[in-house]
Motif scaffolding. Structure first.
Motif, PDB file in Angstrom:
ATOM      1  N   LEU A 156      56.384   5.449  16.290  1.00 17.61           N
ATOM      2  CA  LEU A 156      56.907   6.146  17.330  1.00 17.61           C
ATOM      3  C   LEU A 156      58.204   5.393  17.696  1.00 17.61           C
ATOM      4  O   LEU A 156      58.220   4.049  17.500  1.00 17.61           O
ATOM      5  N   TYR A 191      63.205   1.517  20.739  1.00 19.84           N
ATOM      6  CA  TYR A 191      62.073   0.843  20.564  1.00 19.84           C
ATOM      7  C   TYR A 191      61.269   1.409  19.139  1.00 19.84           C
ATOM      8  O   TYR A 191      61.472   2.614  18.977  1.00 19.84           O
ATOM      9  N   TYR A 204      62.478  -4.064  19.447  1.00 21.86           N
ATOM     10  CA  TYR A 204      63.215  -3.494  20.482  1.00 21.86           C
ATOM     11  C   TYR A 204      64.781  -3.919  20.107  1.00 21.86           C
ATOM     12  O   TYR A 204      64.935  -5.023  19.868  1.00 21.86           O
ATOM     13  N   ALA A 227      61.967   5.342  28.839  1.00 20.78           N
ATOM     14  CA  ALA A 227      62.041   5.622  27.293  1.00 20.78           C
ATOM     15  C   ALA A 227      61.650   7.201  27.207  1.00 20.78           C
ATOM     16  O   ALA A 227      60.802   7.771  27.697  1.00 20.78           O
ATOM     17  N   ASP A 263      64.471  -8.002  19.560  1.00 15.23           N
ATOM     18  CA  ASP A 263      63.332  -8.545  19.701  1.00 15.23           C
ATOM     19  C   ASP A 263      62.285  -8.370  18.728  1.00 15.23           C
ATOM     20  O   ASP A 263      61.706  -7.115  18.710  1.00 15.23           O
ATOM     21  N   PHE A 290      53.615  -2.569  20.051  1.00 13.13           N
ATOM     22  CA  PHE A 290      55.056  -2.863  20.165  1.00 13.13           C
ATOM     23  C   PHE A 290      55.529  -3.481  18.660  1.00 13.13           C
ATOM     24  O   PHE A 290      54.690  -4.252  18.267  1.00 13.13           O
TER      25      PHE A 290
END
Lengths: 114, 114
Positions: free
Chosen positions: B91, B33, B48, B103, B56, B45
């Motif tokens: 991150l 991620y 991914y 995660a 994604d 987000f």
């Protein structure tokens, strides 16, 4: 579709009093749920996780969370707050289809008053 | 390696320049991620990757952002023509990529666009 809602953006408690950080989830499947903590200027750390075993999950630093399917909740609690608990807390749900992507809540900032 | 490694830890760049951020996930982790965290904010987000599936990309904020993952391991996030609003901590996290698995996060790259 999976989603997670953290009901409070900020929670303020006095040192030595109980902590309650609220999290509600939405999931089409039996979910896996997590709580992460982020201390100021530090990385993200896993506090605890629920994966369909015991509904009461114990984590690090005295925190625990209870999975309540009927209420679609996974609230984080601690009996007695410590100054070192001041941090941002994130509730996370995992998609349980083949994707397994983690879906994050917006976070709750925990403030501890002396 | 023992954990998720990100480089550089800090990057200062001039507006309009391109930057590349690198993430080395934990060996054997199929899921990766990228997130962005602005000062005092939650996790945003970005993208991914899960095994050989199509990534994604729904979180990428604009077409200036792209990411790739070579050989199912190392990932690079590229930001073209950087803007001041791109300043944030980026991150990276990886996981085994199965249901109920958490995660693990790197320490992040702090990007400052001047």
């Amino acid at each position: 579709a999976q989603s997670v809602t953290q009901l409070d953006s900020h929670v303020s408690v006095s040192e030595g009093t109980p902590v309650l950080l609220r999290c509600n989830y939405s999931s089409s499947y039996s979910p896996s749920l997590f709580w992460y903590v982020q201390h100021p200027n530090k990385g993200l750390q896993l506090l605890l996780k629920y994966t369909s075993a015991a509904t009461l999950v114990k984590g690090i630093n005295g925190f625990e969370a209870e999975f309540k399917k009927s209420e679609t909740s996974f609230h984080l609690t601690k009996p007695s707050a410590h100054m070192s608990d001041a941090a941002e807390y994130f509730c996370v749900v995992s998609r349980m289809d083949s994707n397994y992507q983690l879906i994050w809540g917006a976070g709750t900032k925990l403030i501890i008053k002396p | 390696g023992a954990g998720v490694s990100q480089s550089p830890s800090n990057k200062v760049t001039e507006k309009g320049k391109d930057v590349e951020l690198r993430c080395d996930p934990i060996s054997g982790h199929t899921a990766l991620y990228w997130y962005r965290q602005s000062l005092g904010q939650g996790l945003e987000f970005l993208i991914y990757f899960q095994g050989n599936s199509a990534p994604d990309k729904s979180g990428l904020p604009s077409d200036r952002f792209s990411a790739e993952r070579t050989g199912g391991s190392v990932s690079t996030l590229t930001i073209q023509r950087t803007q001041q609003e791109d300043s944030a901590v980026y991150l990276c996290a990886s996981s085994i990529g199965r249901g109920g698995t958490e995660a693990f996060f790197g320490q992040g790259t702090r990007l400052t666009v001047v």
